[in-house]
Write a protein that holds these residues in place. Structure first.
Motif, mmCIF file in Angstrom:
data_model
loop_
_atom_site.group_PDB
_atom_site.id
_atom_site.type_symbol
_atom_site.label_atom_id
_atom_site.label_comp_id
_atom_site.label_asym_id
_atom_site.label_seq_id
_atom_site.Cartn_x
_atom_site.Cartn_y
_atom_site.Cartn_z
ATOM 1 N N ASN A 62 -30.221 68.718 31.472
ATOM 2 C CA ASN A 62 -31.361 68.332 32.308
ATOM 3 C C ASN A 62 -31.190 66.948 32.916
ATOM 4 O O ASN A 62 -31.476 66.733 34.100
ATOM 5 C CB ASN A 62 -32.650 68.388 31.487
ATOM 6 N N GLY A 63 -30.741 65.978 32.123
ATOM 7 C CA GLY A 63 -30.617 64.621 32.612
ATOM 8 C C GLY A 63 -29.569 64.467 33.692
ATOM 9 O O GLY A 63 -29.819 63.855 34.732
ATOM 10 N N ILE A 64 -28.385 65.018 33.473
ATOM 11 C CA ILE A 64 -27.315 64.881 34.465
ATOM 12 C C ILE A 64 -27.659 65.665 35.721
ATOM 13 O O ILE A 64 -27.422 65.202 36.849
ATOM 14 C CB ILE A 64 -25.973 65.330 33.861
ATOM 15 N N THR A 107 -26.855 59.137 36.994
ATOM 16 C CA THR A 107 -26.807 60.107 35.899
ATOM 17 C C THR A 107 -27.229 59.467 34.582
ATOM 18 O O THR A 107 -27.914 60.110 33.763
ATOM 19 C CB THR A 107 -25.402 60.711 35.770
ATOM 20 N N ALA A 108 -26.847 58.207 34.357
ATOM 21 C CA ALA A 108 -27.309 57.516 33.151
ATOM 22 C C ALA A 108 -28.830 57.354 33.180
ATOM 23 O O ALA A 108 -29.506 57.528 32.158
ATOM 24 C CB ALA A 108 -26.628 56.149 33.032
ATOM 25 N N THR A 112 -31.533 59.137 30.563
ATOM 26 C CA THR A 112 -32.572 58.338 29.916
ATOM 27 C C THR A 112 -33.963 58.886 30.235
ATOM 28 O O THR A 112 -34.819 59.002 29.349
ATOM 29 C CB THR A 112 -32.478 56.876 30.386
ATOM 30 N N TYR A 113 -34.183 59.240 31.491
ATOM 31 C CA TYR A 113 -35.491 59.739 31.926
ATOM 32 C C TYR A 113 -35.806 61.079 31.260
ATOM 33 O O TYR A 113 -36.924 61.296 30.782
ATOM 34 C CB TYR A 113 -35.482 59.886 33.439
ATOM 35 N N GLY A 234 -34.752 57.007 24.591
ATOM 36 C CA GLY A 234 -33.955 57.498 25.704
ATOM 37 C C GLY A 234 -32.770 56.603 26.014
ATOM 38 O O GLY A 234 -31.661 57.075 26.280
ATOM 39 N N LEU A 235 -32.980 55.294 25.994
ATOM 40 C CA LEU A 235 -31.889 54.351 26.244
ATOM 41 C C LEU A 235 -30.794 54.500 25.196
ATOM 42 O O LEU A 235 -29.601 54.541 25.525
ATOM 43 C CB LEU A 235 -32.429 52.919 26.223
#
Length: 420
Positions: A62-64, A107-108, A112-113, A234-235
């Motif tokens: 999901n994040g990427i 992407t980072a 995190t989001y 997340g971080l």
């Protein structure tokens, strides 16, 4: 036999940077490869890959994907449109260009989001809302002001820095006590300096930027409450996945640049946190105000990173092999919020299989624009064609009680300009 020896020497003489970038490229293009070979993984990454399947799916996929979708949107009107075509993106990510820096940062930020949002929504058993700001006194809510809220955030940051300075559990007890003593002393000194402003430590920077500098605290008294986004979780987990140690040489500029841009993407999430408040009371009065920290829409973060892409700074490796410096000696060093790059970008005007450029032939441009989608810029002064197309659009929409909207279909003519 002599030929085999020459080939072996060439293979072992090759720098490891290419292998590391290839590995990182594969992870971004196919996130499921991150944990494919868990036997080679160690530490936190191996633990997450083997046990936290739900967290893995949330972070990686999901994040990427969120980052790539936003990258396509932000660059839709530019020569490089962040195309996710596998062959093109793979070539792009093999160079330390501005484009690679933005992809790594976005992407980072996306990872995190996605993880932070999953914590807030209760989708992960590993985390929940951030309740560190909530203070209860005998079961009663404790009211705070802007000054006391900033002081609480200051203490929280110092505690987080202290935890990062602590040695691992497998270290010798005497070494742990020594590090703990030093860390405690540093924290005490920083508190004194914060109050008195004198006898600062060497390297202390005045006006150090904090993530709550952009937060507008309400006037008067209010209560920490609600469900604050757990951005620290997340971080931390974004760093575990995307900054996983790869095979690299000591003088690997590509890895230094990548880790810097990854961190810049994460900080763009943290520094964009905002305070949301809700009033409570009879007849709409605001007798009690409850506030919590929340992330902004991801598009707002992506726009900030796009601006930093435009102002990215070129860097080169220092002699120590552990850091980089500006390529231009007259340029100020980049801070941790700015994007950096080491290789110049191609012009993206014509297709190039070596650089991954797809060219701009057939791309739509805007003759009236003054931005990067202007026809002479988008088409690289090759010219463009103009044609009229018919499009069906919704028109004459009517709202019917309750609750339906009906529209008719209308034909509209639109001029389309396409690069030659």
């Amino acid at each position: 036999m002599r030929l085999l020896m020459v080939i072996a020497i060439l293979i072992f003489a090759m720098p490891m940077t290419g292998f590391g970038w290839a590995e990182g490229t594969n992870i971004l293009l196919d996130p499921n490869l991150m944990c494919k070979k868990t036997r080679r993984l160690r530490g936190k990454l191996a633990e997450i890959c083997r046990h936290d399947s739900a967290l893995l799916k949330e972070i990686i996929i999901n994040g990427i994907n969120l980052g790539f979708r936003e990258c396509e949107f932000q660059f839709r009107n530019r020569r490089w449109n962040c195309s996710v075509l596998r062959k093109s993106m793979r070539k792009i990510l093999m160079r330390d260009s501005r484009e690679t820096g933005f992809v790594n940062a976005i992407t980072a930020a996306g990872v995190t989001y996605a993880v932070t949002k999953a914590c807030t929504m209760g989708q992960l058993v590993e985390c929940s809302c951030d309740k560190t700001h909530v203070r209860r006194n005998g079961g009663q809510p404790q009211m705070v002001t802007a000054a006391t809220a900033q002081a609480a955030l200051e203490r929280q940051q110092q505690a987080e820095m202290l935890r990062q300075q602590l040695p691992p559990l497998d270290q010798h007890p005497s070494q742990r006590m020594g590090r703990l003593s030093n860390a405690s002393t540093m924290t005490d000194i920083s508190a004194v300096e914060h109050r008195g402003g004198r006898n600062r430590k060497p390297g202390w920077r005045r006006g150090r930027r904090k993530f709550w500098d952009n937060i507008k605290f309400p006037e008067g008294q209010w209560e920490w409450g609600g469900c604050s986004d757990n951005v620290k979780f997340g971080l931390r987990h974004s760093r575990v996945f995307l900054d996983a140690k790869q095979r690299q040489r000591r003088s690997d500029l590509g890895t230094l640049v990548k880790f810097h841009n990854n961190n810049a993407g994460r900080l763009a999430i943290r520094d964009a946190m905002r305070l949301e408040c809700k009033c409570h009371g009879l007849s709409g009065s605001c007798t009690v105000k409850t506030c919590w920290l929340k992330m902004p829409p991801f598009r707002e973060v992506a726009e900030r990173l796009r601006d930093r892409y435009d102002s990215a700074r070129k860097v080169t490796l220092r002699n120590d092999g552990n850091s980089f410096m500006p390529d231009n000696p007259h340029t100020r060093p980049a801070n941790k919020y700015q994007l950096v790059f080491a290789d110049e970008s191609p012009d993206f005007c014509t297709p190039n299989s070596k650089t991954g450029a797809l060219g701009t032939q057939g791309r739509e441009c805007n003759v009236t624009s003054s931005g990067p989608d202007r026809c002479d810029r988008m088409c690289c002064n090759r010219g463009h064609t103009r044609r009229i197309v018919e499009e069906q659009t919704n028109c004459k929409c009517v709202f019917k009680w309750c609750c339906e909207v009906t529209c008719e279909k209308c034909l509209e003519h639109r001029a389309v300009n396409t690069c030659l």
